[in-house]
Design a protein around this motif. Structure first.
Motif, PDB file in Angstrom:
ATOM      1  N   ALA A  71       0.834  -1.204   0.000  1.00 47.68           N
ATOM      2  CA  ALA A  71       0.000   0.000   0.000  1.00 47.68           C
ATOM      3  C   ALA A  71       0.869   1.254   0.000  1.00 47.68           C
ATOM      4  N   LYS A  75       0.955   4.140  -2.920  1.00 50.13           N
ATOM      5  CA  LYS A  75       0.763   5.565  -2.645  1.00 50.13           C
ATOM      6  C   LYS A  75       1.898   6.384  -3.238  1.00 50.13           C
ATOM      7  N   GLN A  76       3.114   5.884  -3.126  1.00 47.00           N
ATOM      8  CA  GLN A  76       4.250   6.597  -3.699  1.00 47.00           C
ATOM      9  C   GLN A  76       4.147   6.671  -5.219  1.00 47.00           C
ATOM     10  N   ALA A  78       1.330   6.687  -6.915  1.00 49.83           N
ATOM     11  CA  ALA A  78       0.246   7.621  -7.228  1.00 49.83           C
ATOM     12  C   ALA A  78       0.720   9.063  -7.102  1.00 49.83           C
ATOM     13  N   GLU A  79       1.572   9.343  -6.130  1.00 50.67           N
ATOM     14  CA  GLU A  79       2.106  10.697  -5.982  1.00 50.67           C
ATOM     15  C   GLU A  79       3.056  11.032  -7.116  1.00 50.67           C
TER      16      GLU A  79
END
Length: 121
Positions: A71, A75-76, A78-79
């Motif tokens: 997860a 997230k990384q 997506a950023e």
């Protein structure tokens, strides 16, 4: 690094499935009357409940840890996609507003597009 965590995650999940299938259900005592109980002493005198139960709990904790790590990696990613030159929503909205504010060029020599839908004039 993400690939290694993903491989470990899949292996742990497969190990949990195998461990759960190896464990006896709560109704397994009824099968001991037919001669199946005496041969179940592979894991010692206490049986397999404590050993396999503890091993399953350790594997489950590993699955939770690798899920959390995956997860964080997601997230990384997506950023980093936001920094890849994709315009933000505010930029898209302001471009749409700018197109609506342009004056319509009616009768300025532009031909009307041909369509099959009749237009009332």
């Amino acid at each position: 690094m993400e690939s290694i965590v993903l491989i470990v995650h899949v292996l742990l999940a497969a190990a949990i499935v195998a461990l759960v299938l190896l464990q006896q259900g709560k109704g397994a005592e009824a099968g001991a009357a037919f001669g199946g109980g005496a041969s179940q002493t592979v894991f010692g005198s206490q049986g397999s409940k404590s050993f396999l139960g503890r091993l399953t709990a350790i594997m489950a904790a590993g699955v939770f840890a690798t899920s959390f790590a995956l997860a964080v990696f997601a997230k990384q990613k997506a950023e980093s996609v936001n920094d890849a030159g994709i315009p933000a929503a505010e930029v898209i909205e302001s471009a749409a507003d700018a197109q609506q504010e342009l004056p319509a060029l009616e009768g300025a020599g532009a031909e009307k597009p041909a369509s099959d839908i009749p237009v009332a004039e």
